[in-house]
Design an enzyme around this catalytic site. Sequence first.
Site, mmCIF file in Angstrom:
data_model
loop_
_atom_site.group_PDB
_atom_site.id
_atom_site.type_symbol
_atom_site.label_atom_id
_atom_site.label_comp_id
_atom_site.label_asym_id
_atom_site.label_seq_id
_atom_site.Cartn_x
_atom_site.Cartn_y
_atom_site.Cartn_z
ATOM 1 N N SER A 15 -35.076 -10.291 -17.628
ATOM 2 C CA SER A 15 -36.009 -9.435 -16.400
ATOM 3 C C SER A 15 -35.193 -9.328 -15.027
ATOM 4 O O SER A 15 -35.391 -8.239 -14.623
ATOM 5 C CB SER A 15 -37.683 -10.167 -16.209
ATOM 6 O OG SER A 15 -37.182 -11.383 -15.428
ATOM 7 N N ARG A 93 -24.708 -20.187 -19.766
ATOM 8 C CA ARG A 93 -23.403 -21.083 -20.204
ATOM 9 C C ARG A 93 -22.827 -21.414 -18.906
ATOM 10 O O ARG A 93 -22.670 -20.800 -17.929
ATOM 11 C CB ARG A 93 -22.267 -20.277 -20.875
ATOM 12 C CG ARG A 93 -22.850 -19.766 -22.435
ATOM 13 C CD ARG A 93 -23.519 -20.596 -23.473
ATOM 14 N NE ARG A 93 -22.575 -21.576 -23.799
ATOM 15 C CZ ARG A 93 -22.828 -22.409 -24.465
ATOM 16 N NH1 ARG A 93 -24.126 -22.668 -24.821
ATOM 17 N NH2 ARG A 93 -22.101 -23.163 -24.962
ATOM 18 N N LEU A 95 -19.335 -22.021 -16.963
ATOM 19 C CA LEU A 95 -18.428 -21.628 -16.932
ATOM 20 C C LEU A 95 -17.264 -22.407 -16.274
ATOM 21 O O LEU A 95 -17.315 -23.101 -15.446
ATOM 22 C CB LEU A 95 -18.307 -20.293 -16.308
ATOM 23 C CG LEU A 95 -19.408 -19.200 -16.962
ATOM 24 C CD1 LEU A 95 -19.600 -18.038 -16.088
ATOM 25 C CD2 LEU A 95 -18.612 -18.745 -18.260
ATOM 26 N N ASN A 109 -24.328 -15.263 -8.993
ATOM 27 C CA ASN A 109 -25.559 -15.904 -9.921
ATOM 28 C C ASN A 109 -26.954 -15.800 -8.987
ATOM 29 O O ASN A 109 -26.957 -16.121 -8.151
ATOM 30 C CB ASN A 109 -25.046 -17.305 -10.365
ATOM 31 C CG ASN A 109 -26.010 -17.905 -11.214
ATOM 32 O OD1 ASN A 109 -26.556 -17.241 -12.240
ATOM 33 N ND2 ASN A 109 -26.534 -19.125 -10.875
ATOM 34 N N HIS A 111 -30.277 -18.007 -9.230
ATOM 35 C CA HIS A 111 -30.698 -19.513 -9.593
ATOM 36 C C HIS A 111 -32.041 -19.812 -9.388
ATOM 37 O O HIS A 111 -32.455 -19.495 -8.034
ATOM 38 C CB HIS A 111 -29.704 -20.482 -9.046
ATOM 39 C CG HIS A 111 -30.102 -21.971 -9.358
ATOM 40 N ND1 HIS A 111 -29.897 -22.392 -10.840
ATOM 41 C CD2 HIS A 111 -30.997 -22.969 -8.783
ATOM 42 C CE1 HIS A 111 -30.413 -23.710 -10.822
ATOM 43 N NE2 HIS A 111 -31.233 -23.888 -9.659
ATOM 44 N N THR A 143 -18.768 -20.476 -8.115
ATOM 45 C CA THR A 143 -17.439 -21.284 -8.014
ATOM 46 C C THR A 143 -17.429 -22.506 -9.328
ATOM 47 O O THR A 143 -18.476 -22.449 -9.845
ATOM 48 C CB THR A 143 -17.379 -22.126 -6.696
ATOM 49 O OG1 THR A 143 -18.597 -23.078 -6.693
ATOM 50 C CG2 THR A 143 -17.423 -21.228 -5.464
HETATM 51 C C1 GRF Z 1 -34.071 -16.642 -14.074
HETATM 52 O O1 GRF Z 1 -35.183 -17.594 -13.607
HETATM 53 C C2 GRF Z 1 -32.800 -17.090 -13.739
HETATM 54 O O2 GRF Z 1 -32.982 -17.547 -12.165
HETATM 55 C C3 GRF Z 1 -32.424 -18.178 -14.532
HETATM 56 O O3 GRF Z 1 -32.813 -17.977 -15.543
HETATM 57 C C4 GRF Z 1 -33.988 -16.910 -15.761
HETATM 58 C C5 GRF Z 1 -33.594 -15.694 -16.484
HETATM 59 O O4 GRF Z 1 -34.601 -14.788 -16.529
HETATM 60 N N1 GRF Z 1 -31.065 -18.406 -14.136
HETATM 61 P P1 GRF Z 1 -34.492 -13.466 -16.901
HETATM 62 O O5 GRF Z 1 -33.615 -13.406 -18.131
HETATM 63 O O6 GRF Z 1 -33.554 -12.594 -15.999
HETATM 64 O O7 GRF Z 1 -35.821 -12.759 -17.020
#
Ligand code: GRF
Length: 203
Positions: A15, A93, A95, A109, A111, A143
């Site tokens: 998403s 994953r 890294l 990334n 998070h 990092t």
């Molecule tokens: C999101 O909450 C992202 O922050 C986390 O994994 C989820 C991935 O959701 N790392 P999507 O695949 O982008 O819908």
Amino acid sequence: MAIERITVLISGRGSNLGALLAAQAGGTLAGAITHVISNRPAAPGLALARDAGVATSVVDHTAFASREAFERALAMEIDRSEPGLIVLAGFMRVLGAPFVSRYSGRMINIHPSLLPAYAGLHTHRRVLADGAREHGCTVHFVTADVDGGPIILQGRVDVGAGDDEAGLAARVLAVEHRVLAEAVNLFCEGRLSIAGGRVERAP
Ligand code: GRF
């Protein structure tokens, strides 16, 4: 300035990738998503990329004997698309240091927590269990310190008494989509730099 080429790495639903593709389709993305790579062949996000006419590939981590071998193959695939920016959008994953340093300063990334709080998995569940009042998401440079790289942007949500895990996750996800696109644009506009382990943002 040349348009920044962007490669997005996913593992699942996609998403966040979808939000970037929508921005691209709407002409509000400052870079160009040219390639999407998944480590899972069945990731639903791959179809979003294909539907948007973006090249896709799969580097299936289960096909490799070691993390190092997987990461070598992944790096070859990334380098083939010659990105200026690599976006980890639900790429699940961890890294290793050689891989991370190869893309130092150009891999970001998203998070689902207000880092440094709630690094790692199951962030929404842990926030609710702690009775925290505030939650959100963070976009950061990657990092070797997992979920610990320099922070680019955060988005906040209040945690309500009636929140359950699914509802909170959905509210954070909506903020993720906005914040990730904004961070990608800041990068592509050349407005981000890292000094002393912190992100500096040009006006
Ligand atoms: C999101 O909450 C992202 O922050 C986390 O994994 C989820 C991935 O959701 N790392 P999507 O695949 O982008 O819908």
